[in-house]
Write a protein that holds these residues in place. Structure first.
Motif, mmCIF file in Angstrom:
data_model
loop_
_atom_site.group_PDB
_atom_site.id
_atom_site.type_symbol
_atom_site.label_atom_id
_atom_site.label_comp_id
_atom_site.label_asym_id
_atom_site.label_seq_id
_atom_site.Cartn_x
_atom_site.Cartn_y
_atom_site.Cartn_z
ATOM 1 N N PHE A 55 0.858 -1.175 0.000
ATOM 2 C CA PHE A 55 0.000 0.000 0.000
ATOM 3 C C PHE A 55 0.898 1.229 0.000
ATOM 4 N N THR A 56 0.674 2.137 -0.953
ATOM 5 C CA THR A 56 1.574 3.266 -1.134
ATOM 6 C C THR A 56 0.834 4.536 -1.524
ATOM 7 N N ASP A 57 1.441 5.645 -1.179
ATOM 8 C CA ASP A 57 0.975 6.940 -1.672
ATOM 9 C C ASP A 57 1.891 7.413 -2.796
ATOM 10 N N GLY A 58 2.817 6.574 -3.223
ATOM 11 C CA GLY A 58 3.781 6.916 -4.257
ATOM 12 C C GLY A 58 5.153 7.221 -3.685
ATOM 13 N N THR A 59 5.201 7.634 -2.436
ATOM 14 C CA THR A 59 6.473 7.946 -1.780
ATOM 15 C C THR A 59 6.776 6.937 -0.684
ATOM 16 N N TYR A 60 5.799 6.674 0.174
ATOM 17 C CA TYR A 60 5.963 5.733 1.280
ATOM 18 C C TYR A 60 5.139 4.489 0.979
ATOM 19 N N THR A 61 5.713 3.325 1.282
ATOM 20 C CA THR A 61 5.038 2.062 1.002
ATOM 21 C C THR A 61 5.012 1.195 2.245
#
Length: 187
Positions: A55-61
């Motif tokens: 699960f990611t916001d594009g920067t942190y996973t």
């Protein structure tokens, strides 16, 4: 006697969560969700396994978190199943009394084992969290009859020499209820 009806299920899907606030840095989160188990019509003896993967916001996973939810004697229990790193989350809810209890325990948990960062700007963040270790024992509970909420937590964070020469250990102990917070120790 009444025969209990149940449904068995097993699915794997890509999930996308969007938040309305575009100013939120986590306005969209995506990842893979795997769920399987069985539910009875009254929830008694139901069991559901859920895995959140990448699960990611594009920067942190968030690399992977596994949960098992069960229901027995009108008590719902949800807990983590994490064989790779020392993280235990346990939540119990009594459907009759509406009381709940939640626990979080870690022992020398490296934050990098739970989540990773991506991008040049986050190399410093990655270095910073790689060897930081966290140990926590936390508990929160609610008694619906007394309408009381209490919590307590103690733990430590081992900070590597990347931040502070020779590293450091921060320790704390706190307790509280719905009205007060008491930080008993911070070293």
């Amino acid at each position: 006697t009444r025969q209990t009806q149940s449904i068995n299920f097993d699915f794997d899907c890509f999930a996308k969560i969007k938040f309305d606030n575009s100013n939120n840095p986590f306005s969209q989160i995506t990842g893979n969700l795997f769920v399987n188990g069985y539910l009875t019509d009254n929830l008694e003896n139901s069991s559901v396994f859920m895995s959140l993967v990448h699960f990611t916001d594009g920067t942190y996973t968030i690399n992977k978190l596994n949960f098992l939810a069960t229901c027995k004697n009108q008590n719902i229990n949800i807990h983590t199943i994490q064989p790779v790193f020392p993280l235990a989350i346990d939540f119990n809810f009594d459907m009759n009394t509406l009381d709940f209890n939640a626990n979080v325990n870690t022992k020398d948990l490296r934050l990098s084992s739970i989540f990773t960062t991506k991008g040049i700007l986050n190399k410093n963040v990655s270095k910073a969290i790689k060897n930081t270790k966290i140990s926590i024992n936390a508990n929160a509970s609610f008694n619906s009859e007394e309408k009381s909420f209490i919590y307590n937590s103690d733990g430590e964070m081992k900070i590597p020499s990347y931040f502070i020469n020779d590293g450091a250990v921060l320790k704390y102990n706190l307790t509280g209820d719905g009205e007060h917070l008491d930080l008993q120790k911070m070293t």
